[in-house]
Design a protein around this motif. Structure first.
Motif, short mmCIF file in Angstrom:
data_model
loop_
_atom_site.label_atom_id
_atom_site.label_comp_id
_atom_site.label_asym_id
_atom_site.label_seq_id
_atom_site.Cartn_x
_atom_site.Cartn_y
_atom_site.Cartn_z
N LEU A 5 10.13 32.48 18.85
CA LEU A 5 9.85 31.96 17.51
C LEU A 5 8.48 32.44 17.06
O LEU A 5 7.47 31.74 17.26
CB LEU A 5 9.92 30.44 17.51
N GLY A 29 13.38 24.86 6.38
CA GLY A 29 13.37 26.25 6.84
C GLY A 29 12.07 26.72 7.45
O GLY A 29 11.82 27.91 7.57
N ARG A 46 15.15 30.06 6.68
CA ARG A 46 16.61 29.98 6.60
C ARG A 46 17.10 30.82 5.41
O ARG A 46 18.06 31.57 5.52
CB ARG A 46 17.05 28.53 6.44
N1 LIG Z 1 9.49 31.34 13.67
C1 LIG Z 1 10.80 31.58 13.61
N2 LIG Z 1 11.34 32.60 14.28
C2 LIG Z 1 12.66 32.86 14.24
N3 LIG Z 1 13.53 32.15 13.53
C3 LIG Z 1 13.07 31.10 12.83
C4 LIG Z 1 11.69 30.76 12.85
N4 LIG Z 1 11.52 29.68 12.05
C5 LIG Z 1 12.72 29.36 11.57
N5 LIG Z 1 13.66 30.21 12.04
C6 LIG Z 1 15.09 30.18 11.73
O1 LIG Z 1 15.23 29.72 10.41
C7 LIG Z 1 16.32 28.81 10.30
C8 LIG Z 1 15.83 27.47 9.82
O2 LIG Z 1 14.97 26.90 10.80
P1 LIG Z 1 15.01 25.36 11.19
O3 LIG Z 1 16.41 24.83 11.14
O4 LIG Z 1 14.27 25.19 12.44
O5 LIG Z 1 14.20 24.79 9.96
P2 LIG Z 1 13.78 23.31 9.69
O6 LIG Z 1 12.31 23.36 9.44
O7 LIG Z 1 14.26 22.40 10.74
O8 LIG Z 1 14.52 23.08 8.32
P3 LIG Z 1 15.24 21.73 7.77
O9 LIG Z 1 14.14 20.79 7.49
O10 LIG Z 1 15.92 22.20 6.53
O11 LIG Z 1 16.17 21.29 8.84
C9 LIG Z 1 16.97 28.76 11.67
O12 LIG Z 1 18.03 29.68 11.68
C10 LIG Z 1 15.86 29.20 12.61
O13 LIG Z 1 16.41 29.82 13.74
#
Ligand SMILES: Nc1ncnc2c1ncn2[C@@H]1O[C@H](COP(=O)(O)OP(=O)(O)OP(=O)(O)O)[C@@H](O)[C@H]1O
Length: 541
Positions: free
Chosen positions: A111, A144, A384
């Motif tokens: 990440l 995201g 996302r």
């Molecule tokens: N630093 C990163 N490296 C690779 N992929 C990432 C990274 N940050 C986010 N993603 C990808 O982006 C997408 C959204 O991330 P995630 O679900 O963790 O967001 P979130 O902050 O939990 O959003 P929400 O609040 O909408 O649930 C996922 O597919 C995740 O794998």
């Protein structure tokens, strides 16, 4: 961990049960089956390349017909009549190597740009591996920004390290958007732990039965155990069988909440362990059913004998703690970690990491990743959205049988995603807003420019009469227009008309035909046969 820090039962608790007495077994029986712990969402890896298909299966005398790689299939002229629905689609060189890694369900192993947040979480949670209770954590950040992905990554690491050092530490993930009531959260947790306890008991029983049969032949086998006689082993087996029998899974509805709570409490405390409960979209739980669940969970540690729990809440609503009881708020927010939005450069790195696995070698032209990153950074730094754009662009290129993904595909993808969003927003509007929007569409379709509120209201009234809906006041309709403006569906600007005062000039900000089609798919609006007379009528008023 001894689990003896309990201060008795001075705190009130919803379950009110003091009868926590049961044997929890000795050390020799403790142990968690790694097979129980699996929060990783597995992904398929079945791209077209992996398919080995015998396309000439009728002719089984041809040895080379078996196991033909579809990439190598050349359809010759003579076969063109028999080309099926999928042949054309397959004949293009696939752009994707593994599309699944661009989907939201994929948990990346790396990440980028989240090292700080991941380290902060790890520093807090490491106490679980020492058998201590980690502080509760609240994670904030816009959608995201990698909150869930980072939290899941840390949980996986935590669980795998706990297995390595044989420390009982478990993480339970709950998505509160789906599991949004106290009953459901507690029931889900209770059933998870009952399942784990069953596996644990089965394992213990298996070992005790082995011991018993060995000791029946040779009583010295009991020498290093806590049993003096074979009869003691039998007693212990009977106890465990009874425990197993008594662990009743919680039905999805129907029990009083107290009973669900005490079932969860007993299940989690059955064995020595530290449990991290990850509540994703925790704001949804509070919004739907208040803070009772969090209140009960955050007070449990003072009553648990053998286990400890810690809560990790994830939210994209920074203000949701305003609605919490101050005690819950301070207990839950012992540690807070903020996930800032990504900028375009960070998004570019994230996309590059994924694209390396997702696409074939030369499939992306140089502009594609920077453009996806720039579009997503404009939104609010949403990874996302960036990944969706890249995947959709690839799919559009694949569909048009292009060899590479180009800038134009990204722009098309951006339009498509935007349209999908509009369709979704319009589809879920309340009926009254749909009627107001439909009035604006009718006016635009009839070439009316700079539409004002009065004109919308006149058409709106007639539409309401036609479909037998309540007619709201003009003031309320003006409010609905402002809401549509906020949603980005219409653009309403206030213009001054000199001594005639001020008025709103309204225009549509979304594609007219698609929006109209969505509105007409609503059964009430779909009943309007011919809307033309309503527009003519505006001149009568
Ligand atoms: N630093 C990163 N490296 C690779 N992929 C990432 C990274 N940050 C986010 N993603 C990808 O982006 C997408 C959204 O991330 P995630 O679900 O963790 O967001 P979130 O902050 O939990 O959003 P929400 O609040 O909408 O649930 C996922 O597919 C995740 O794998």
């Amino acid at each position: 961990m001894t689990g003896n820090e309990t201060d008795g039962h001075t705190n009130e608790r919803t379950n009110g049960s003091d009868e926590q007495e049961r044997s929890t077994g000795g050390d020799e029986e403790t142990g968690i089956d790694p097979a129980d712990i699996d929060i990783q969402e597995s992904i398929g890896n079945d791209g077209l390349d992996d398919l080995d298909v015998d396309l000439e299966s009728d002719d089984d005398t041809t040895p080379s017909s078996a196991g033909v790689d579809l990439d190598e299939v050349v359809l010759d002229e003579a076969d063109s009549d028999s080309r099926g629905l999928f042949d054309d689609l397959l004949s293009g060189e696939p752009i994707f190597e593994n599309k699944e890694v661009l989907r939201p369900s994929y948990t990346p192993h790396e990440l980028p740009h989240r090292t700080d947040q991941i380290n902060q979480m790890a520093t807090i949670l490491v106490s679980a591996l020492r058998g201590e209770t980690p502080s509760n954590i609240l994670i904030y950040g816009k959608t995201g920004t990698g909150k869930t992905a980072s939290a899941k990554f840390v949980s996986q690491e935590l669980e795998s390290t706990s297995q390595k050092y044989d420390v009982p530490c478990e993480v339970e993930y709950i998505n509160c958007e789906v599991t949004d009531t106290q009953y459901r959260v507690l029931a889900q947790l209770a059933n998870k732990f009952i399942e784990k306890n069953h596996a644990l008991i089965d394992d213990r029983l298996r070992r005790l039965r082995d011991l018993r049969s060995a000791a029946a032949d040779d009583p010295t086998q009991l020498a290093d155990t806590r049993f003096e006689r074979v009869a003691d082993v039998d007693d212990r087996i009977a106890d465990l069988e009874q425990d197993r029998e008594e662990m009743e899974t919680v039905p999805m509805t129907g029990w009083p909440t107290d009973r669900v709570y005490s079932t969860f409490f007993e299940a989690v405390d059955y064995n020595e362990r530290v449990v991290v409960i990850m509540l994703d979209e925790i704001d949804k739980l509070v919004e739907k059913s208040g803070d009772d669940t969090l209140y009960n969970l955050s007070r449990m540690n003072s009553e648990l004998d053998n286990s400890r729990i810690s809560i990790m809440g994830i939210s994209n609503d920074l203000k949701f703690t305003d609605f919490l009881d101050p005690r819950v708020k301070s207990s839950l927010g012992e540690e807070e970690i903020v996930f800032p939005p990504y900028d375009a450069n960070q998004l570019r790195d994230i996309l590059q990491h994924r694209a390396d696995i997702a696409f074939k070698g030369e499939a992306l032209t140089d502009d594609v990743i920077p453009l996806c990153a720039a579009f997503a950074a404009q939104e609010h730094g949403d990874a996302r959205r960036a990944l969706d754009l890249l995947r959709t662009a690839g799919e559009l290129a694949e569909r048009s049988q292009a060899d590479t993904v180009e800038e134009a595909h990204v722009r098309q993808a951006q339009d498509k995603i935007e349209l999908d969003r509009v369709v979704e927003v319009v589809r879920t509007l309340p009926t009254q807003s749909k009627i107001v929007l439909f009035s604006i569409i009718l006016l635009e379709k009839n070439g009316v420019h700079n539409i004002n509120t009065g004109e919308v209201f006149n058409i709106y009234k007639r539409l309401c009469e036609e479909i037998d809906a309540d007619i709201l006041t003009q003031r309320r309709v003006t409010d609905l227009i402002s809401e549509l403006d906020m949603l980005g569906i219409v653009n309403a600007v206030v213009v001054s008309k000199g001594r005639y005062g001020r008025t709103k000039e309204i225009s549509l900000s979304v594609p007219i035909d698609e929006t109209e089609a969505v509105l007409l798919s609503d059964s009430r609006l779909g009943n309007i046969e011919d809307a033309q007379p309503f527009v003519q009528a505006r001149f009568d008023n």
